[in-house]
Design a protein around this motif. Structure first.
Motif, mmCIF file in Angstrom:
data_model
loop_
_atom_site.group_PDB
_atom_site.id
_atom_site.type_symbol
_atom_site.label_atom_id
_atom_site.label_comp_id
_atom_site.label_asym_id
_atom_site.label_seq_id
_atom_site.Cartn_x
_atom_site.Cartn_y
_atom_site.Cartn_z
ATOM 1 N N TYR A 170 17.326 11.069 -19.438
ATOM 2 C CA TYR A 170 17.747 11.176 -18.042
ATOM 3 C C TYR A 170 17.156 10.079 -17.170
ATOM 4 O O TYR A 170 16.080 9.550 -17.440
ATOM 5 C CB TYR A 170 17.330 12.545 -17.478
ATOM 6 C CG TYR A 170 18.022 13.683 -18.173
ATOM 7 C CD1 TYR A 170 19.285 14.092 -17.781
ATOM 8 C CD2 TYR A 170 17.423 14.320 -19.260
ATOM 9 C CE1 TYR A 170 19.937 15.125 -18.444
ATOM 10 C CE2 TYR A 170 18.072 15.342 -19.929
ATOM 11 C CZ TYR A 170 19.328 15.744 -19.514
ATOM 12 O OH TYR A 170 19.971 16.747 -20.180
ATOM 13 N N GLN B 15 14.182 15.759 -6.518
ATOM 14 C CA GLN B 15 15.488 15.416 -5.926
ATOM 15 C C GLN B 15 16.185 16.679 -5.409
ATOM 16 O O GLN B 15 16.772 16.675 -4.331
ATOM 17 C CB GLN B 15 16.376 14.708 -6.957
ATOM 18 C CG GLN B 15 15.985 13.291 -7.226
ATOM 19 C CD GLN B 15 16.414 12.366 -6.104
ATOM 20 O OE1 GLN B 15 17.485 12.519 -5.521
ATOM 21 N NE2 GLN B 15 15.574 11.415 -5.791
ATOM 22 N N TRP C 131 22.730 11.042 -17.087
ATOM 23 C CA TRP C 131 22.295 11.437 -18.422
ATOM 24 C C TRP C 131 22.706 10.349 -19.410
ATOM 25 O O TRP C 131 23.659 9.604 -19.168
ATOM 26 C CB TRP C 131 22.850 12.791 -18.842
ATOM 27 C CG TRP C 131 24.344 12.948 -18.827
ATOM 28 C CD1 TRP C 131 25.106 13.504 -17.836
ATOM 29 C CD2 TRP C 131 25.273 12.558 -19.865
ATOM 30 N NE1 TRP C 131 26.432 13.481 -18.187
ATOM 31 C CE2 TRP C 131 26.567 12.906 -19.424
ATOM 32 C CE3 TRP C 131 25.131 11.946 -21.109
ATOM 33 C CZ2 TRP C 131 27.711 12.673 -20.182
ATOM 34 C CZ3 TRP C 131 26.272 11.697 -21.869
ATOM 35 C CH2 TRP C 131 27.536 12.068 -21.410
ATOM 36 N N GLY D 39 11.022 14.855 -11.654
ATOM 37 C CA GLY D 39 11.830 14.025 -10.771
ATOM 38 C C GLY D 39 13.108 14.714 -10.330
ATOM 39 O O GLY D 39 13.524 14.595 -9.173
ATOM 40 N N ILE D 40 13.743 15.442 -11.239
ATOM 41 C CA ILE D 40 14.967 16.174 -10.892
ATOM 42 C C ILE D 40 14.642 17.290 -9.905
ATOM 43 O O ILE D 40 15.360 17.497 -8.928
ATOM 44 C CB ILE D 40 15.663 16.702 -12.165
ATOM 45 C CG1 ILE D 40 16.178 15.525 -13.000
ATOM 46 C CG2 ILE D 40 16.798 17.658 -11.802
ATOM 47 C CD1 ILE D 40 16.665 15.894 -14.388
ATOM 48 N N TRP E 67 13.948 15.335 -21.260
ATOM 49 C CA TRP E 67 14.102 16.414 -20.288
ATOM 50 C C TRP E 67 12.754 16.793 -19.679
ATOM 51 O O TRP E 67 12.613 16.941 -18.470
ATOM 52 C CB TRP E 67 14.773 17.635 -20.908
ATOM 53 C CG TRP E 67 14.557 18.860 -20.069
ATOM 54 C CD1 TRP E 67 13.854 19.969 -20.400
ATOM 55 C CD2 TRP E 67 14.995 19.056 -18.722
ATOM 56 N NE1 TRP E 67 13.830 20.859 -19.346
ATOM 57 C CE2 TRP E 67 14.529 20.317 -18.298
ATOM 58 C CE3 TRP E 67 15.728 18.299 -17.816
ATOM 59 C CZ2 TRP E 67 14.787 20.837 -17.036
ATOM 60 C CZ3 TRP E 67 15.982 18.813 -16.552
ATOM 61 C CH2 TRP E 67 15.512 20.065 -16.173
ATOM 62 N N THR F 101 24.795 13.872 -14.160
ATOM 63 C CA THR F 101 24.311 15.243 -14.387
ATOM 64 C C THR F 101 25.080 16.229 -13.506
ATOM 65 O O THR F 101 25.669 15.844 -12.486
ATOM 66 C CB THR F 101 22.811 15.361 -14.057
ATOM 67 O OG1 THR F 101 22.625 15.153 -12.657
ATOM 68 C CG2 THR F 101 21.977 14.389 -14.880
ATOM 69 N N PRO G 123 16.461 10.460 -13.355
ATOM 70 C CA PRO G 123 16.539 11.361 -12.201
ATOM 71 C C PRO G 123 16.948 10.680 -10.899
ATOM 72 O O PRO G 123 17.683 11.258 -10.104
ATOM 73 C CB PRO G 123 15.120 11.925 -12.093
ATOM 74 C CG PRO G 123 14.536 11.784 -13.444
ATOM 75 C CD PRO G 123 15.144 10.526 -14.001
ATOM 76 N N ALA H 117 11.713 14.195 -17.236
ATOM 77 C CA ALA H 117 12.635 14.091 -16.099
ATOM 78 C C ALA H 117 12.580 15.308 -15.177
ATOM 79 O O ALA H 117 12.936 15.210 -13.997
ATOM 80 C CB ALA H 117 14.066 13.903 -16.599
ATOM 81 N N ARG H 118 12.136 16.431 -15.690
ATOM 82 C CA ARG H 118 12.162 17.690 -14.942
ATOM 83 C C ARG H 118 11.489 17.567 -13.565
ATOM 84 O O ARG H 118 12.033 18.038 -12.564
ATOM 85 C CB ARG H 118 11.480 18.784 -15.758
ATOM 86 C CG ARG H 118 11.437 20.106 -15.079
ATOM 87 C CD ARG H 118 10.608 21.119 -15.900
ATOM 88 N NE ARG H 118 11.084 22.431 -15.622
ATOM 89 C CZ ARG H 118 11.844 23.159 -16.413
ATOM 90 N NH1 ARG H 118 12.197 22.695 -17.591
ATOM 91 N NH2 ARG H 118 12.246 24.351 -16.069
ATOM 92 N N HIS I 276 20.675 10.242 -11.058
ATOM 93 C CA HIS I 276 21.392 11.452 -11.470
ATOM 94 C C HIS I 276 22.249 11.223 -12.712
ATOM 95 O O HIS I 276 23.364 11.724 -12.815
ATOM 96 C CB HIS I 276 22.238 11.991 -10.308
ATOM 97 C CG HIS I 276 21.508 12.043 -9.020
ATOM 98 N ND1 HIS I 276 20.463 12.905 -8.797
ATOM 99 C CD2 HIS I 276 21.620 11.296 -7.888
ATOM 100 C CE1 HIS I 276 19.978 12.707 -7.576
ATOM 101 N NE2 HIS I 276 20.665 11.725 -7.018
#
Length: 160
Positions: free
Chosen positions: A15, A134, A22, A130-131, A124, A36, A17, A127-128, A20
């Motif tokens: 990802y 966001q 993948w 940063g996601i 994942w 995503t 982030p 990235a979790r 956005h």
């Protein structure tokens, strides 16, 4: 399959982030790239995607195509240096599939050097954070209840 605030995130993908995106690994350092479910949600209803021509060399931060959502058109940027192998021309006629299954509708295939992929494309678990940040920025609590804002100066990470 991980889930965050109603959005699915397959754990076998990588990802970006901030943009956005993948990334799904294919053969010969080629990655299939898409948006995503969270990215689709904040863009609103996605209508079309127009890729740049194949075999184009891209530096990090450069657009590999244009995404049209409602009355807004914005560039979709690569987070790493890459070569555009192929664009998904089917999305230039209709990108409606992205609105119902973000992982079924890829945008482009990019050739990315292994070192760049390793250092810039996040698992994942990486990235979790940063996601989540966001999602907090967009006040995104749940996929089902989220209303996409009109994109403009407030759009974070989708263009600029």
């Amino acid at each position: 399959m991980a889930e965050l605030r109603g959005c699915r995130f397959p754990e076998d993908l990588r990802y970006d982030p901030a943009n956005h995106l993948w990334f799904a690994a294919e053969a010969d350092d080629v990655w299939r790239v898409g948006v995503t479910p969270f990215g689709v949600a904040i863009a609103g209803e996605i209508l079309l995607f127009t890729p740049k021509p194949a075999r184009r060399t891209l530096t990090a931060g450069r657009a590999f195509g244009l995404l049209e959502a409602g009355k807004t058109v914005f560039p979709v940027k690569t987070p790493v240096d890459a070569t555009l192998v192929e664009g998904n021309d089917a999305l230039s006629h209709s990108a409606a599939l992205m609105n119902t299954d973000a992982y079924a509708a890829w945008l482009v295939r990019l050739r990315i050097a292994p070192a760049d992929a390793t250092s810039h494309l996040l698992s994942w678990e990486e990235a979790r954070v940063g996601i989540t940040a966001q999602m907090d920025l967009w006040r995104f609590d749940d996929l089902q209840g989220f209303q996409a804002p009109l994109l403009g100066e407030g759009a974070k990470g989708l263009h600029g």
